[in-house]
Design an enzyme around this catalytic site. Structure first.
Site, mmCIF file in Angstrom:
data_model
loop_
_atom_site.group_PDB
_atom_site.id
_atom_site.type_symbol
_atom_site.label_atom_id
_atom_site.label_comp_id
_atom_site.label_asym_id
_atom_site.label_seq_id
_atom_site.Cartn_x
_atom_site.Cartn_y
_atom_site.Cartn_z
ATOM 1 N N ASP A 279 -49.082 83.397 37.211
ATOM 2 C CA ASP A 279 -48.034 83.635 38.098
ATOM 3 C C ASP A 279 -47.524 84.815 38.183
ATOM 4 O O ASP A 279 -47.709 85.519 37.148
ATOM 5 C CB ASP A 279 -46.991 82.520 38.043
ATOM 6 C CG ASP A 279 -47.112 81.022 38.195
ATOM 7 O OD1 ASP A 279 -48.299 80.674 38.872
ATOM 8 O OD2 ASP A 279 -46.657 80.196 37.491
ATOM 9 N N HIS B 39 -54.444 85.282 40.036
ATOM 10 C CA HIS B 39 -53.410 84.636 40.380
ATOM 11 C C HIS B 39 -53.488 83.025 40.506
ATOM 12 O O HIS B 39 -52.323 82.078 40.618
ATOM 13 C CB HIS B 39 -52.753 85.112 42.196
ATOM 14 C CG HIS B 39 -51.496 85.018 42.203
ATOM 15 N ND1 HIS B 39 -50.675 84.158 41.162
ATOM 16 C CD2 HIS B 39 -50.526 85.358 43.322
ATOM 17 C CE1 HIS B 39 -49.397 84.661 41.814
ATOM 18 N NE2 HIS B 39 -49.223 84.921 42.954
#
Length: 410
Positions: free
Chosen positions: A385, A381
């Site tokens: 995204d 992450h």
């Protein structure tokens, strides 16, 4: 004339290995390029060959030793020297090696009656591969030890409907209610797997997104064309080719999923090298399908079949597993319904496939039964995204449910 056998080059950035097995004994005659020692690196097993024809005079290492590139591991006496003479000269060395192997492979016995069998790495791999009980096999090696050939013969006898040879008299059968433990040193590959996976958890911000896929279209295409495909390409049409091509579409549209972080920079790729998780006798390995974006289904399936065969044989090389920009792991072949796969550093994403099972779903307002598969995308992450991860997985889902998209690049 005596010639030294040295540890060969093991691959880029690999400087040491563990002695996995002595393939010959002191006093054995060997030919040029004949393997005499098996070395275990972080990823693969490498065999050290004899540079000359002659007789093994001495081993400088024992099973379990850590050796560096160019280290001397054995001495070969060139020519046809009597085997007995070589054996006599190296007897002390051989006994030292066997003693060290026993200490490395087995725990200290609580009592002589409970002593466990000593299995070399090669024998352990054969036992795992063939699924036989080593305690039921009579060893033909020195001091009644099991050899790889003993395991293969027992597996063949079991397959033919017979029974495995009786257990060696020196290994007592477990009594009723008796509980045993065995302490075995981790192989170098297993140690590396442990470090890399823990490192991925420690260094990446891991998150997983899920979706489900209707496999009807792919299953129909396979059923319709599998015979023609096999006849033309001499390879079975599997599911992995479809998912590899679908992943290429997704990675093209969402390049962050095919990138990785290096320092304070993001490294993007204009190619797709797919690491395919393959089960090997001594652990999971990830050989790479290079330039998957340019390959057709047949070539991808051929690469995968070749990787699987060589992983089972232990003949994959370091180059086979070097690189990789994205990974596909198929836990469905083992019956997994759902999982959260861990990325393969330095990659930033991995696609997890699972088993196909009939489930009720709603199509056009009606409940129907369809062959469904859960798919999972684990990602870093820090780089990817949530929107990008969900989009990439959705592209894969749509391509599998409508394979025509892969032909017209949608």
């Amino acid at each position: 004339m005596a010639t030294e056998v040295k540890v060969p080059t093991l691959g880029e950035s690999v400087t040491e290995a563990t002695v996995g097995e002595l393939l010959k004994n002191v006093g054995d005659a060997v030919a040029v390029d004949e393997p005499i020692i098996s070395l275990e690196t972080d990823k693969v097993a490498v065999e050290a060959p004899s540079p000359v024809a002659g007789v093994i005079k001495e081993f400088k290492v024992a099973v379990g030793d850590t050796v560096e590139v160019e280290a001397v591991i054995a001495v070969i006496e060139e020519g046809a020297a009597p085997a007995a003479k070589g054996a006599e000269a190296g007897r002390a060395q051989e006994e030292r090696a066997e003693g060290k192997q026993e200490r490395a492979d087995t725990p200290a016995p609580a009592a002589s009656s409970d002593a466990a069998q000593t299995l070399s790495p090669a024998v352990r791999r054969a036992v795992l591969e063939h699924g036989v009980d080593p305690s039921t096999i009579k060893g033909t090696g020195k001091d009644g030890r099991l050899t790889k050939e003993d395991v293969i013969a027992a597996a063949k006898a079991k397959q033919d409907g017979g029974s495995a040879p009786a257990a060696a008299s020196g290994v007592p059968a477990a009594g009723a209610g008796e509980r045993r433990e065995e302490r075995v040193k981790m192989t170098r590959m297993r140690q590396t797997i442990a470090k890399r996976l823990k490192g991925a958890q420690d260094n990446a911000a891991l998150l997983t997104t899920f979706n489900d896929v209707d496999m009807s279209a792919v299953m129909e295409a396979r059923s319709k064309y599998k015979d023609l495909f096999a006849k033309k390409h001499d390879i079975r049409l599997g599911f992995m080719g479809f998912f590899a091509k679908a992943a290429c579409l997704a990675l093209k549209d969402v390049p962050a999923v095919n990138a990785y972080i290096e320092g304070d920079e993001i490294v993007y790729h204009d190619y797709v090298d797919i690491s395919v998780a393959v089960s090997a006798p001594n652990g999971l390995v990830v050989p790479v399908i290079r330039d998957a974006q340019d390959k057709g289904f047949a070539r991808i399936e051929q690469d995968i079949a070749d990787f699987g065969k060589r992983a089972k044989e232990g003949t994959l090389t370091m180059d086979d597993m070097k690189g990789g920009t994205f990974t596909i792991s198929n836990g469905g072949v083992f019956g997994s319904l759902m999982s959260t796969p861990i990325i393969n550093p330095p990659q930033s994403a991995v696609l997890g496939l699972h088993r196909i099972e009939d489930r009720p779903v709603v199509v056009n307002g009606e409940i129907v039964i369809r062959p469904m598969m859960y798919i999972a995308l684990s990602y870093d992450h820090r780089l990817i995204d949530g929107r990008e991860a969900v989009t990439a997985l959705k592209i894969i889902k749509e391509a599998i449910e409508d394979p025509t998209r892969m032909l017209i690049d949608l």
